[in-house]
Write a protein that holds these residues in place. Structure first.
Motif, short mmCIF file in Angstrom:
data_model
loop_
_atom_site.label_atom_id
_atom_site.label_comp_id
_atom_site.label_asym_id
_atom_site.label_seq_id
_atom_site.Cartn_x
_atom_site.Cartn_y
_atom_site.Cartn_z
N ALA A 58 -57.73 23.75 40.40
CA ALA A 58 -58.79 23.36 39.41
C ALA A 58 -58.59 23.92 38.04
O ALA A 58 -59.50 23.54 37.21
CB ALA A 58 -60.18 23.81 39.95
N LEU A 59 -57.68 24.89 37.85
CA LEU A 59 -57.45 25.47 36.67
C LEU A 59 -56.99 24.47 35.69
O LEU A 59 -56.24 23.79 35.75
CB LEU A 59 -56.40 26.72 36.52
N PRO A 60 -57.43 24.48 34.35
CA PRO A 60 -56.98 23.52 33.40
C PRO A 60 -55.39 23.96 32.87
O PRO A 60 -55.03 25.14 33.39
CB PRO A 60 -57.92 23.79 32.10
N ARG A 61 -54.89 23.21 32.41
CA ARG A 61 -53.39 23.16 32.08
C ARG A 61 -53.36 23.16 30.61
O ARG A 61 -53.73 21.91 29.85
CB ARG A 61 -52.53 22.49 32.88
N PRO A 62 -53.03 24.22 29.67
CA PRO A 62 -52.55 25.55 29.98
C PRO A 62 -53.77 26.49 30.41
O PRO A 62 -54.82 25.94 29.85
CB PRO A 62 -51.60 26.00 29.03
N ALA A 63 -53.72 27.59 30.96
CA ALA A 63 -54.82 28.27 31.42
C ALA A 63 -54.09 29.78 31.45
O ALA A 63 -52.84 30.08 31.66
CB ALA A 63 -55.42 28.14 32.52
N ALA A 64 -55.11 30.94 30.96
CA ALA A 64 -54.60 32.13 31.27
C ALA A 64 -55.55 32.79 32.28
O ALA A 64 -56.81 32.66 32.47
CB ALA A 64 -54.92 32.91 29.79
N VAL A 65 -55.13 33.74 33.20
CA VAL A 65 -55.76 34.34 34.09
C VAL A 65 -55.15 36.02 33.90
O VAL A 65 -54.23 36.30 34.06
CB VAL A 65 -55.57 33.87 35.43
N ASP A 66 -56.34 36.90 33.61
CA ASP A 66 -56.13 38.06 33.66
C ASP A 66 -56.43 39.02 34.85
O ASP A 66 -57.33 38.59 35.73
CB ASP A 66 -57.21 38.58 32.29
N GLU A 67 -55.64 40.07 34.95
CA GLU A 67 -55.60 41.04 36.13
C GLU A 67 -55.45 40.30 37.44
O GLU A 67 -56.13 40.26 38.37
CB GLU A 67 -57.17 41.72 36.28
N PHE A 68 -54.36 39.43 37.24
CA PHE A 68 -54.18 38.32 38.30
C PHE A 68 -53.69 39.00 39.69
O PHE A 68 -54.07 38.46 40.70
CB PHE A 68 -52.84 37.53 38.05
N GLN A 69 -53.35 40.11 39.47
CA GLN A 69 -52.69 40.98 40.90
C GLN A 69 -53.89 41.31 41.79
O GLN A 69 -53.56 41.61 43.03
CB GLN A 69 -52.05 42.21 40.41
N ARG A 70 -54.98 41.44 41.24
CA ARG A 70 -56.17 41.66 41.91
C ARG A 70 -56.50 40.58 43.32
O ARG A 70 -57.02 40.95 44.15
CB ARG A 70 -57.45 41.95 41.12
N ALA A 71 -56.31 39.28 42.96
CA ALA A 71 -56.42 38.35 43.96
C ALA A 71 -55.31 38.34 44.82
O ALA A 71 -55.37 37.58 46.08
CB ALA A 71 -56.53 37.12 43.17
N GLY A 72 -54.15 39.15 44.95
CA GLY A 72 -53.19 39.08 45.98
C GLY A 72 -52.36 38.23 46.46
O GLY A 72 -52.10 37.39 45.60
N ARG A 73 -51.75 38.32 47.34
CA ARG A 73 -50.65 37.54 47.75
C ARG A 73 -50.99 36.00 47.90
O ARG A 73 -50.32 34.91 47.51
CB ARG A 73 -50.26 37.90 49.32
N GLY A 74 -52.44 35.74 48.45
CA GLY A 74 -52.67 34.12 48.47
C GLY A 74 -52.77 33.41 47.46
O GLY A 74 -52.23 32.46 47.15
N PHE A 75 -53.37 34.15 46.18
CA PHE A 75 -53.14 33.63 44.90
C PHE A 75 -51.88 33.11 44.42
O PHE A 75 -51.59 32.31 44.05
CB PHE A 75 -54.11 34.22 43.72
N LEU A 76 -50.94 34.26 44.29
CA LEU A 76 -49.46 34.13 43.98
C LEU A 76 -48.89 32.95 44.61
O LEU A 76 -48.09 32.04 44.03
CB LEU A 76 -48.93 35.16 44.08
N LEU A 77 -49.16 32.72 45.94
CA LEU A 77 -48.48 31.65 46.85
C LEU A 77 -49.10 30.48 46.48
O LEU A 77 -48.27 29.36 46.26
CB LEU A 77 -48.87 31.72 48.28
N ALA A 78 -50.45 30.34 45.96
CA ALA A 78 -50.92 29.05 45.48
C ALA A 78 -50.51 28.73 44.12
O ALA A 78 -50.06 27.62 43.84
CB ALA A 78 -52.54 29.52 45.51
#
Length: 409
Positions: A58-78
């Motif tokens: 659902a994120l627009p492209r381009p987009a910026a996400v701050d403190e991304f590491q807080r969402a963990g492994r699931g977010f990075l796999l997505a």
């Protein structure tokens, strides 16, 4: 960073808190408000954790996400899955104050899909408004002694004690105000509950104590057993804490360098605090540390840390891709900083001495390394706190510290 965005589907911008990541991104990218997200917002973080695939899609492209590491492994796999479906460049910019690779539970990375950039505290060139070219010229013997300026000792001491965090520099914080800022900064960084699983942190006080012990050892070999004993924790706990502090970009490890010609080289890394102002505050250092009557050990370590971190900073934008390390053999011969070109294997050595009177004695280990390596050794520099520029041997010079922010093309 713009070059990375044009080359990669995803860009990871890392660095310690308060180094200006958000400001940099907002200055470079004219993204609308609806394209900015922060996982410091608990509601946004909850959505990303509960449904990472749906959130990323659902994120627009381009987009910026701050403190991304807080969402963990699931977010990075997505993110990985989305980048595999769409190969367009510059889709997502992920910024974070923790090195996501330090999370031992993350078996999947964005290798081949993401470019990475580390934002350090301000370099001297950034403070002066120039683009430093020190590393660009380092491997060319004909480029030396190069441009030199003048940095009075009083200004050098002020620079070392101030450090490079943008708020400290731009606000001109000094004295009690600066001490209060660093106190609050360390408390904020090490007390963040969301970061503790990275190294199974149990007690904030232990982590803060270990950070102070590392600050007192900045520029020295990291002997984990010694740090553990002084911190009164187990060796494994101390090692975990060092890993976390490195992931938080508060310290960095400088590996030992060796070659087949120097098989007796030691293998322990050096520990380096990423900012001299932070190191000075943690150790309670002030102007008196640099007084003629002081023993000079702490001042010398702070000066070495300053030069080392300035080179680290320039390595993030230099035209040359380099690896940084140090050399020390079992006989005590040491070169403070080794800069090696990744492509050519060419090498330069830096000795870092808080002296205003450089001599050939300061260059003896550079000369030893030059003689061992032959043509592979391109340049040796003794970087000092004085004003003199002196030849100290074939391809070896003594140069003032101001040469680090030379800005010739």
């Amino acid at each position: 960073m713009l070059e990375l965005l044009s080359s990669f589907r995803v860009v990871l911008l890392g660095g310690a808190r308060q180094t200006g990541k958000t400001t940099l991104v907002r200055d470079l990218l004219e993204l609308p408000g609806h394209a900015w997200f922060s996982f410091d917002d608990e509601a946004v973080l909850a959505r990303a954790i509960d449904d990472p695939v749906g959130f990323v899609d659902a994120l627009p492209r381009p987009a910026a996400v701050d403190e991304f590491q807080r969402a963990g492994r699931g977010f990075l796999l997505a993110v990985k899955q989305a980048a595999d479906r769409d190969r367009a460049r510059g889709q997502l910019l992920l910024t974070g104050s923790t090195n996501y690779l330090a999370d031992r539970g993350l078996s999947e990375t964005l290798a081949g899909r993401a470019g990475r950039l580390l934002l350090w505290p301000l370099s001297m060139g950034e403070r002066l408004g120039v683009r430093e070219t020190f590393l660009d010229h380092l491997f060319d013997p004909a480029a030396w002694p190069g441009q030199t300026g003048d940095l009075p000792r009083e200004e050098l001491v002020r620079t070392l004690l101030e450090g490079g965090y943008p708020e400290v520099v731009t606000e001109g914080l000094a004295g009690r105000r600066r001490r209060d800022w660093f106190e609050a900064y360390v408390h904020d960084v090490v007390s963040r509950e969301a970061l503790r699983p990275i190294a199974e942190i149990r007690l904030e006080t232990e982590l803060r104590r270990l950070l102070r012990l590392l600050a007192a050892r900045t520029g020295q070999e990291l002997v984990v057993t010694g740090v553990a004993a002084d911190a009164e924790v187990g060796r494994e706990t101390a090692s975990n804490y060092v890993t976390l502090l490195e992931a938080l970009h508060l310290v960095t490890l400088l590996p030992a360098w060796s070659t087949n010609l120097t098989t007796r080289a030691k293998r322990r890394p050096k520990v380096v605090v990423v900012d001299t102002g932070l190191a000075a505050d943690l150790c309670g250092l002030g102007e008196q540390t640099f007084a003629p009557t002081a023993d000079g050990t702490a001042a010398g370590a702070l000066f070495e840390t300053f030069v080392t971190t300035e080179v680290f900073k320039q390595a993030t934008w230099s035209r040359r891709s380099v690896d940084l390390s140090y050399f020390r053999d079992r006989d005590g011969a040491e070169v403070d900083l080794i800069v090696e070109d990744r492509r050519s294997g060419e090498l330069a050595g830096l000795e870092i001495k808080l002296t205003s009177t450089p001599t050939s004695r300061h260059a003896r280990h550079l000369a030893m390394l030059r003689d061992k390596l032959g043509d592979r050794f391109k340049t040796g520099l003794v970087i000092h706190a004085g004003r003199q520029t002196l030849p100290l041997g074939e391809r070896i010079w003594a140069v003032p510290v101001s040469v680090l922010w030379r800005a010739d093309g």
